[in-house]
Design a protein around this motif. Structure first.
Motif, PDB file in Angstrom:
ATOM      1  N   GLU A 609      98.626   8.140  11.015  1.00  0.00           N
ATOM      2  CA  GLU A 609      98.369   6.755  10.603  1.00  0.00           C
ATOM      3  C   GLU A 609      96.949   6.610  10.075  1.00  0.00           C
ATOM      4  O   GLU A 609      96.724   6.061   8.992  1.00  0.00           O
ATOM      5  CB  GLU A 609      98.589   5.807  11.779  1.00  0.00           C
ATOM      6  N   TRP A 610      95.977   7.097  10.827  1.00  0.00           N
ATOM      7  CA  TRP A 610      94.582   6.971  10.413  1.00  0.00           C
ATOM      8  C   TRP A 610      94.339   7.661   9.067  1.00  0.00           C
ATOM      9  O   TRP A 610      93.702   7.103   8.178  1.00  0.00           O
ATOM     10  CB  TRP A 610      93.675   7.583  11.482  1.00  0.00           C
ATOM     11  N   CYS A 611      94.823   8.876   8.959  1.00  0.00           N
ATOM     12  CA  CYS A 611      94.548   9.666   7.751  1.00  0.00           C
ATOM     13  C   CYS A 611      95.295   9.115   6.539  1.00  0.00           C
ATOM     14  O   CYS A 611      94.760   9.112   5.418  1.00  0.00           O
ATOM     15  CB  CYS A 611      94.913  11.130   7.981  1.00  0.00           C
ATOM     16  N   LEU A 612      96.529   8.653   6.746  1.00  0.00           N
ATOM     17  CA  LEU A 612      97.297   8.107   5.628  1.00  0.00           C
ATOM     18  C   LEU A 612      96.650   6.832   5.098  1.00  0.00           C
ATOM     19  O   LEU A 612      96.550   6.641   3.867  1.00  0.00           O
ATOM     20  CB  LEU A 612      98.737   7.839   6.065  1.00  0.00           C
ATOM     21  N   LEU A 613      96.204   5.972   5.985  1.00  0.00           N
ATOM     22  CA  LEU A 613      95.534   4.745   5.539  1.00  0.00           C
ATOM     23  C   LEU A 613      94.226   5.075   4.819  1.00  0.00           C
ATOM     24  O   LEU A 613      93.874   4.435   3.818  1.00  0.00           O
ATOM     25  CB  LEU A 613      95.280   3.828   6.730  1.00  0.00           C
ATOM     26  N   ALA A 614      93.506   6.068   5.325  1.00  0.00           N
ATOM     27  CA  ALA A 614      92.267   6.474   4.650  1.00  0.00           C
ATOM     28  C   ALA A 614      92.558   7.020   3.266  1.00  0.00           C
ATOM     29  O   ALA A 614      91.810   6.761   2.309  1.00  0.00           O
ATOM     30  CB  ALA A 614      91.528   7.513   5.494  1.00  0.00           C
ATOM     31  N   ALA A 615      93.650   7.772   3.146  1.00  0.00           N
ATOM     32  CA  ALA A 615      94.025   8.314   1.841  1.00  0.00           C
ATOM     33  C   ALA A 615      94.421   7.198   0.880  1.00  0.00           C
ATOM     34  O   ALA A 615      94.079   7.234  -0.311  1.00  0.00           O
ATOM     35  CB  ALA A 615      95.175   9.308   2.003  1.00  0.00           C
ATOM     36  N   MET A 616      95.151   6.203   1.367  1.00  0.00           N
ATOM     37  CA  MET A 616      95.517   5.062   0.519  1.00  0.00           C
ATOM     38  C   MET A 616      94.285   4.342  -0.015  1.00  0.00           C
ATOM     39  O   MET A 616      94.270   3.881  -1.162  1.00  0.00           O
ATOM     40  CB  MET A 616      96.393   4.085   1.315  1.00  0.00           C
ATOM     41  N   ALA A 617      93.265   4.252   0.819  1.00  0.00           N
ATOM     42  CA  ALA A 617      92.049   3.556   0.408  1.00  0.00           C
ATOM     43  C   ALA A 617      91.323   4.288  -0.712  1.00  0.00           C
ATOM     44  O   ALA A 617      90.481   3.704  -1.394  1.00  0.00           O
ATOM     45  CB  ALA A 617      91.111   3.383   1.606  1.00  0.00           C
ATOM     46  N   ARG A 618      91.649   5.565  -0.925  1.00  0.00           N
ATOM     47  CA  ARG A 618      90.990   6.359  -1.956  1.00  0.00           C
ATOM     48  C   ARG A 618      91.783   6.404  -3.255  1.00  0.00           C
ATOM     49  O   ARG A 618      91.346   7.023  -4.231  1.00  0.00           O
ATOM     50  CB  ARG A 618      90.796   7.796  -1.454  1.00  0.00           C
ATOM     51  N   ILE A 619      92.924   5.728  -3.316  1.00  0.00           N
ATOM     52  CA  ILE A 619      93.786   5.771  -4.493  1.00  0.00           C
ATOM     53  C   ILE A 619      93.485   4.593  -5.413  1.00  0.00           C
ATOM     54  O   ILE A 619      93.267   3.471  -4.960  1.00  0.00           O
ATOM     55  CB  ILE A 619      95.276   5.737  -4.069  1.00  0.00           C
ATOM     56  N   GLY A 620      93.496   4.851  -6.726  1.00  0.00           N
ATOM     57  CA  GLY A 620      93.374   3.769  -7.696  1.00  0.00           C
ATOM     58  C   GLY A 620      91.972   3.263  -7.895  1.00  0.00           C
ATOM     59  O   GLY A 620      91.762   2.065  -8.065  1.00  0.00           O
ATOM     60  N   ARG A 621      91.005   4.154  -7.915  1.00  0.00           N
ATOM     61  CA  ARG A 621      89.615   3.765  -8.086  1.00  0.00           C
ATOM     62  C   ARG A 621      88.874   4.873  -8.833  1.00  0.00           C
ATOM     63  O   ARG A 621      89.272   6.041  -8.769  1.00  0.00           O
ATOM     64  CB  ARG A 621      88.947   3.487  -6.742  1.00  0.00           C
ATOM     65  N   PRO A 622      87.794   4.555  -9.526  1.00  0.00           N
ATOM     66  CA  PRO A 622      87.117   5.574 -10.336  1.00  0.00           C
ATOM     67  C   PRO A 622      86.656   6.791  -9.545  1.00  0.00           C
ATOM     68  O   PRO A 622      86.647   7.903 -10.072  1.00  0.00           O
ATOM     69  CB  PRO A 622      85.932   4.802 -10.924  1.00  0.00           C
TER      70      PRO A 622
END
Length: 802
Positions: A609-622
């Protein structure tokens, strides 16, 4: 006698021609590439594009110092065959809403066109394949001018517009303010149709409804090494038509069609269309004086002989080269026939190297024309080799056409993507026993309740394995997206578990069993933030053993700027009954080595859960990047994770898990006899081994890695080359005061973790899977591959000398 150069097997230049009977065409001078009928201004622009593209490659190889002995390379012939097609599009057909993928070897043509449109500074033209200059193949992120799709991975770049079109449709269904889309066009060489990725894409059921898709095939009938030995057009046409694509063909130009209409013309058509590809290519290399005899053969009908007698040799040489892909007017007429209700493919017959002295030569793929031939081309093009980059005279018809095209193609700036706050964790605790694969579905479903704005950006996709990768609950809540709404014939079936409601509002995309399609679509969904300023979070699930099959196109997507999350599950030999065909071995190492991607393999569901949410936060940004998760079906007792209850300590655990790992022991500095390092589903065996060692009087520290990838990065950052200081996660996990031999264990190839020996110079024993498995129970599989608790204990005993 004119000659050209080609790349030999030893990396040096070799000569084209030079033997008796191999003399090039037309009195030692290249023919003009311009068509004789149609728009004279477009023909003039096409000739200038040919010159500029050819000069770009020439400057890269002869115009700058090279002490390496490795030639810069480039593809003058492959570019030349595309000149008419690309001129017709950019200077007459395209709009600012259209997006075009250009075949890799035609990149000089793209840069030449962009230069004439004012989209590329002159300083870049001599800098093809130079550091900081123009890339060898079109690159969205690395070239200085407008490039819609990165290409270079043959076949993958060709299919990218399909998935971009599908991504645009998906966005339009959710955002009424989304700009209308134009056409999504692929310009590809006929040799690219040998790639399986092409056929996987065109036969996908959803693709047949994308009427905005247009492919134009540069049918020059040559590949890298040879002339394609058989006439394949009928077979190719049949395959596209079977996939419900519209097929249009530009075989002959309008000039030769006029000849075919004369008495004896049908005989000439039959002769040219029934001869082998190799024979036609040989006609292109013959002197004009030989052509009548070569075409007539031994006993040609008198009517055909009379027809050929109407032409002077040089004129007839022009006639037989009049193929549809070089007739700009014909191409424009063909574009008007495109059916917007389904995808279209246009087969445009061309001559490889058209307009160059090397045209039609079997080995002209990477051939370079000589300085003398370049001067002749300059004369035909109205250019001066000493001033190769001269634009059209201001006020001329060609200059005005370029200005009009530049205005028509001008695009508004892409809006900055709106950020969304991804929560660090969800408010609900995981079950007492569970697998990371099952937790994937739970996290996605809980995200809908906890953070609907974030969940609204998530789009999941799978190649017919949605239910077996635990996306069922998510799909039931969000539905399946499709290009068009479909009737749900099982809506009244009370025993149905998955509610496969398909329509424009769904958030899951189900593809056929084709992993390449999966990751190509994930890449384009993950590029919407930079294409249109609308970020999505694509999460693609695939069986982990097939990650290798999907790796090259997924890597291409990341290179092109697509950010996505790939979930490989189930993984390793832990899914033992499935046997060797479904047991992944090398994927942990692949994840560690993939650029612009963080690889995770969490052992516990809270870590996931922690790692997946962190990965989502890194998607779609420069500054974002993709992620790869390796998950397991093995149910694990979650109490083994010993997640702290204290809020401060819990947050510290979360930060370490996201950073790459944490320690799971109560040893104090100086007490550790050995350190056991585990990854993923094998952690229960690691913890059992630590307990067993304690019974024998051996103090074992335990490190649980969630991401060997991030730990390796931390080690690299600590090095002197980067100038970074110590103190990253690698030093938290392996502090100097806890020095001890290491036993590393994972359900994958053991070399993945061998880099840990370099953290402090510790002795190491690396356990893992290095041979094909077989069907068995899980315990038997672990013993077979020596990753069970007993094997860990034995390895630790060996290291500590007991």
């Amino acid at each position: 006698m004119t000659q050209g150069t080609s790349q030999g097997t030893n990396g040096e230049s070799t000569w084209l021609g030079g033997g008796e009977g191999t003399e090039p065409h037309v009195d030692d001078r290249p023919l003009s590439a311009a068509a004789s009928l149609g728009d004279d201004v477009l023909d003039e622009i096409a000739q200038r594009v040919l010159w500029t593209a050819t000069a770009i490659v020439d400057a890269a190889n002869r115009g700058r110092e090279n002490t390496s002995g490795v030639k810069a390379g480039g593809h003058q012939a492959s570019s030349a065959s595309m000149v008419g097609i690309m001129t017709s599009l950019w200077f007459s057909e395209l709009t600012s809403a259209d997006r075009v993928s250009v075949k890799p070897h035609a990149s000089p043509v793209l840069h030449a066109i962009n230069y004439l449109l004012g989209d590329l500074d002159e300083s870049y033209l001599p800098r093809l394949r130079e550091l900081g200059g123009l890339q060898s193949y079109p690159s969205r992120r690395k070239d200085p001018d407008t490039v819609d799709f990165s290409t270079g991975s043959v076949g993958i770049g060709a299919t990218a517009p399909i998935w971009a079109a599908m991504s645009h449709r998906y966005l339009r269904d959710r955002d009424q303010d989304m700009p209308a889309g134009g056409r999504f066009i692929s310009l590809l060489g006929d040799a690219e149709l040998d790639e399986g990725a092409v056929w996987e894409a065109i036969t996908d059921p959803g693709v047949r409804q994308l009427g905005e898709i247009t492919w134009i095939v540069d049918l020059n009938r040559q590949s890298l090494d040879r002339i394609i030995p058989d006439v394949q057009i009928k077979r190719l046409v049949g395959m596209f038509e079977a996939a419900d694509w519209q097929v249009l063909t530009c075989t002959w130009g309008r000039r030769i069609e006029e000849v075919f209409a004369r008495p004896g013309g049908e005989l000439l058509r039959e002769r040219l269309e029934t001869m082998p590809n190799e024979e036609y290519q040989r006609l292109l290399r013959a002197r004009p004086q030989e052509l009548h005899e070569r075409v007539l053969g031994g006993d040609a009908p008198a009517e055909l002989e009379r027809l050929l007698g109407e032409f002077e040799p040089r004129e007839f040489a022009q006639v037989i080269r009049d193929l549809g892909g070089h007739d700009i007017g014909l191409l424009l007429e063909t574009y008007e026939q495109i059916d917007d209700s389904r995808p279209t493919v246009v087969f445009a017959y061309t001559v490889k190297g058209r307009g160059l002295a090397t045209e039609g030569h079997p080995q002209n793929h990477s051939a370079m024309i000589t300085a003398e031939q370049l001067s002749e081309l300059a004369e035909l093009s109205g250019m001066d080799p000493e001033d190769p980059w001269h634009r059209f005279e201001p006020g001329s018809a060609a200059a005005r056409r370029c200005e009009e095209a530049a205005a028509r193609l001008a695009r508004p700036a892409v809006p900055a993507p709106t950020p969304v706050d991804v929560p660090a964790e969800l408010p609900w605790r995981p079950k007492a026993v569970g697998s990371t694969q099952a937790a994937l579905g739970r996290v996605l479903s809980d995200l809908l309740r906890a953070a609907p704005d974030v969940a609204g950006r998530v789009v999941t996709l799978s190649p017919d394995v949605a239910s077996s990768t635990n996306l069922g609950g998510w799909i039931n809540k969000t539905g399946v997206w499709s290009v068009r709404d479909r009737t749900d014939w099982f809506a009244d079936d009370a025993e149905r578990v998955l509610k496969w409601t398909e329509g424009s509002g769904g958030q899951h995309i189900e593809l056929g069993i084709a992993e390449v399609n999966l990751v190509c679509l994930a890449g384009e969904l993950g590029a919407t933030w930079s294409r249109w300023g609308r970020p999505l979070i694509p999460v693609a699930t695939v069986y982990d053993p097939f990650v290798s099959r999907a790796l090259e196109p997924w890597s291409y997507g990341m290179y092109a700027g697509g950010q996505s999350i790939l979930v490989g599950t189930p993984s390793g030999v832990t899914l033992a009954p499935e046997g060797g065909a479904h047991q992944s071995i090398t994927t942990p190492s692949i994840g560690l080595e993939q650029p612009e991607c963080v690889a995770y393999e969490p052992a516990f569901t809270q870590d996931l859960e922690w790692c997946l949410l962190a990965a989502m936060a890194r998607i779609g940004r420069p500054d974002g990047e993709s992620a790869y998760f390796r998950l397991s079906t093995r149910p694990v007792v979650q109490a083994l994770a010993a997640v702290p209850e204290d809020p401060m300590l819990r947050e510290r655990r979360r930060e370490q898990a996201v950073a790459g790992g944490y320690r799971l022991d109560d040893t104090t500095p100086g007490e550790e006899d050995v350190t056991l390092v585990g990854v993923g589903a094998i952690m229960p065996e690691v913890l059992a081994a630590a307990e067993r060692l304690r019974e024998f009087g051996v103090t074992a520290g335990v490190v649980c890695l969630t991401s060997p990838d991030l730990v390796f990065r931390s080690l690299q950052a600590r090095g002197s080359l980067s100038g970074a200081r110590a103190g990253g996660i690698v030093d938290v996990l392996f502090p100097e005061e806890r020095r001890a031999p290491l036993v590393t264990v994972l359900d994958g190839h053991p070399h993945t973790l061998t880099f840990l020996a370099g953290v402090r110079g510790d002795r190491i024993a690396s356990l893992g899977v290095s041979m094909f498995g077989q069907s068995s129970g899980m315990e038997d599989a672990h013993r077979l591959h020596a990753i069970d608790a007993e094997s860990v204990v034995r390895a630790a005993y060996d290291l500590v000398g007991r």
